[in-house]
Design a protein around this motif. Structure first.
Motif, mmCIF file in Angstrom:
data_model
loop_
_atom_site.group_PDB
_atom_site.id
_atom_site.type_symbol
_atom_site.label_atom_id
_atom_site.label_comp_id
_atom_site.label_asym_id
_atom_site.label_seq_id
_atom_site.Cartn_x
_atom_site.Cartn_y
_atom_site.Cartn_z
ATOM 1 N N SER A 244 -1.755 -6.263 1.210
ATOM 2 C CA SER A 244 -2.947 -4.903 1.296
ATOM 3 C C SER A 244 -1.740 -3.754 0.356
ATOM 4 O O SER A 244 -2.306 -3.042 0.028
ATOM 5 C CB SER A 244 -2.349 -4.824 3.125
ATOM 6 N N PHE B 236 -3.595 -1.618 -2.338
ATOM 7 C CA PHE B 236 -4.920 -1.548 -1.807
ATOM 8 C C PHE B 236 -4.310 -0.164 -0.990
ATOM 9 O O PHE B 236 -4.863 1.063 -1.132
ATOM 10 C CB PHE B 236 -5.704 -2.119 -1.018
ATOM 11 N N ALA C 52 -7.256 2.349 -0.960
ATOM 12 C CA ALA C 52 -7.797 2.116 -0.009
ATOM 13 C C ALA C 52 -8.235 2.256 1.293
ATOM 14 O O ALA C 52 -8.816 2.061 2.422
ATOM 15 C CB ALA C 52 -9.195 1.032 -0.975
ATOM 16 N N CYS D 181 -8.842 -6.098 3.294
ATOM 17 C CA CYS D 181 -9.030 -6.257 1.850
ATOM 18 C C CYS D 181 -9.294 -7.970 1.062
ATOM 19 O O CYS D 181 -8.595 -9.013 1.770
ATOM 20 C CB CYS D 181 -7.930 -6.212 1.608
ATOM 21 N N THR E 163 -8.052 -9.910 -2.469
ATOM 22 C CA THR E 163 -7.718 -9.926 -3.829
ATOM 23 C C THR E 163 -8.069 -9.857 -4.554
ATOM 24 O O THR E 163 -9.106 -10.363 -4.791
ATOM 25 C CB THR E 163 -6.220 -11.318 -3.743
ATOM 26 N N ARG E 164 -8.119 -9.074 -6.166
ATOM 27 C CA ARG E 164 -9.390 -8.569 -7.270
ATOM 28 C C ARG E 164 -9.450 -9.961 -7.945
ATOM 29 O O ARG E 164 -10.640 -10.701 -7.877
ATOM 30 C CB ARG E 164 -8.268 -8.128 -7.872
ATOM 31 N N GLN F 12 -12.467 -11.277 -4.889
ATOM 32 C CA GLN F 12 -13.912 -10.336 -4.968
ATOM 33 C C GLN F 12 -14.708 -11.520 -5.576
ATOM 34 O O GLN F 12 -14.333 -11.664 -6.830
ATOM 35 C CB GLN F 12 -13.109 -9.117 -6.082
#
Length: 168
Positions: free
Chosen positions: A29, A32, A37, A91, A93-94, A97
């Motif tokens: 987290s 973010f 966010a 959330c 993770t990139r 995504q």
């Protein structure tokens, strides 16, 4: 022996978080929260509220996604509004995504909310909320949400409140 392809997100289940996941939830987290966010939460909060969370765990044990569901008004002896839930700290993770992890987490939260006989779900997002909208959430007035949660919303974050009715 040939290598098997890595499992796709849909092939790996969402599971409930455990208190031992607190450090991983905080680490997941943190980026973010730094971007604004999510709210910054210390590891102790994740440990204390681990049962709120559902997580998606990669084959290597890394937590790549999480979503909390907090229940409000669930005391059957108390007068007042019927039980509703708030989705928070969502959330992914990139690197994961766009792979369906967020949808898996949201579907798991909807299943859990229905199992808990919640009347509706609320969330606040500083993003577009597109995934929530695809799953039947609509813009809502924060005054309709559980007061204990709505009172914690920071107007400086400019978050949109979204809601979805689950039962009448």
């Amino acid at each position: 022996m040939p290598l098997l392809p890595a499992p796709r997100p849909a092939e790996l289940p969402v599971r409930p978080a455990r208190p031992g996941d607190a450090a991983a939830l905080a680490a997941l987290s943190r980026p973010f929260a730094r971007m604004g966010a999510l709210r910054e939460r210390p590891e102790a909060v994740y440990a204390a509220h681990a049962t709120d969370f559902m997580v998606w765990e990669a084959p290597d044990g890394t937590l790549d996604g999480c979503l909390g569901l907090q229940v409000y008004g669930a005391d059957p002896a108390a007068e007042g509004p019927l039980p509703a839930g708030v989705l928070y700290n969502f959330c992914v993770t990139r690197r994961m995504q766009g792979q369906g992890v967020g949808a898996l987490l949201l579907r798991a939260a909807l299943t859990r909310a229905n199992a808990l006989a919640l009347t509706g779900l609320f969330t606040a997002t500083t993003g577009s909320g597109a995934l929530f909208l695809r799953y039947g959430f609509t813009p809502a007035d924060a005054a309709l949400a559980p007061a204990a949660w709505a009172g914690t919303l920071d107007p400086r974050r400019n978050a949109k409140v979204l809601a979805r009715r689950l039962r009448a």
